[in-house]
Design an enzyme around this catalytic site. Sequence first.
Site, PDB file in Angstrom:
ATOM      1  N   THR A 220       0.860  -1.179   0.000  1.00  8.60           N
ATOM      2  CA  THR A 220       0.000   0.000   0.000  1.00  8.60           C
ATOM      3  C   THR A 220       0.896   1.229   0.000  1.00  8.60           C
ATOM      4  O   THR A 220       1.734   1.385   0.888  1.00  8.60           O
ATOM      5  CB  THR A 220      -0.925   0.057   1.229  1.00  8.60           C
ATOM      6  OG1 THR A 220      -0.155   0.223   2.414  1.00  8.60           O
ATOM      7  CG2 THR A 220      -1.757  -1.213   1.353  1.00  8.60           C
ATOM      8  N   SER A 221       0.755   2.073  -1.018  1.00  8.12           N
ATOM      9  CA  SER A 221       1.484   3.330  -1.082  1.00  8.12           C
ATOM     10  C   SER A 221       2.987   3.090  -0.980  1.00  8.12           C
ATOM     11  O   SER A 221       3.559   2.287  -1.715  1.00  8.12           O
ATOM     12  CB  SER A 221       0.968   4.259   0.016  1.00  8.12           C
ATOM     13  OG  SER A 221       1.448   5.564  -0.136  1.00  8.12           O
ATOM     14  N   LEU A 222       3.663   3.776  -0.043  1.00 10.80           N
ATOM     15  CA  LEU A 222       5.098   3.613   0.143  1.00 10.80           C
ATOM     16  C   LEU A 222       5.482   2.156   0.362  1.00 10.80           C
ATOM     17  O   LEU A 222       6.579   1.727  -0.027  1.00 10.80           O
ATOM     18  CB  LEU A 222       5.552   4.462   1.335  1.00 10.80           C
ATOM     19  CG  LEU A 222       6.986   4.279   1.822  1.00 10.80           C
ATOM     20  CD1 LEU A 222       7.986   4.741   0.772  1.00 10.80           C
ATOM     21  CD2 LEU A 222       7.201   5.018   3.136  1.00 10.80           C
TER      22      LEU A 222
END
Length: 326
Positions: free
Chosen positions: A105-107
């Site tokens: 998720t994301s980073l």
Amino acid sequence: MTIDSGEQAMSARTVFMFSGQGSQYYQMGRQLFDEHPVFREWMVWLDGVAHGINGRRVLDAIYSADKSEVFDRTLLTHPAIFMVEYALAQCLIHEGIKPDLTLGTSLGSFAAAAVAGYIGVEDALAAVLEQAAAFEASCERGGMIAVLADPALYDEDFLYTRSEMAGINFSSHFAVSAAQCELPPIEAALKQRNVTYQRLAVSFAYHSRWIEGAEAQFAEFMRSIPLGRGGLPLVCCAQGQTLTDLSDGFFWRVVRQPIRFRDAVAHLERQGRHRYIDVGPSGTLATFVKYGLPAMSSSSAHPVLTPYGQDRKNLAALLATLPATA
């Protein structure tokens, strides 16, 4: 390319889940750093890599600071999250728990991709550092607010006129991103409506137009970073799909587009039973999975690191209940 969601798994597959910005805190992973040699070895080695790139000691930031302080400086939190997640993944693999898939998720997509073999770990950490530098150089300050309510609440004027939808985690939990000046009025409106919320420990409005100023610098850097096909499927929460190769711009899209964690879990659940192991700093994704699983699901979710000092106990419990995969 994507894997057909209709493919059925015969037995539970193990998913390593990697969370992003806002999941960090000072002293994260401290018990394992003090007591588990593999976790510590990877943390020290990655700290050396980071120091060689930008001259900063990330370990000093994580473990020397007061636990009560807010840890939100992107130049430090970006690499700190990556280091903890990658080190924990290697710790679990060493203990015999190996992933069949990774989920980012994301980073967290950087560590997910590195563990799955799409990008070298040193290149991934360099990219994380460059992205943090691009945010610091080009973006106005902003923030994110997690909201414990039906995502339909976002359609109300006080939210959609001031913010952008940053992600939907399960049916009663979503996050919004906004410029710094918009955060207090959003929180006031949520409080007035008796809606539970939490401002995340981030410095920028990730997953929104307010970070687009960083794209050009980051994209230029990524042109020099080689990507491979990888050895494991990677579940992308920007697309809600499973990937077997990463297209150009992947590492920008995962921080710019909304997080579709709910869709990603639903996608996996259509394929069969899974063991969702949260290798993020806070155990948040394991909680999201527990609330988001269908009522009849036989899948399970497991945290390891949390802010409550139970890291070694959680690891022991995981090793006791999950058989090692070949």
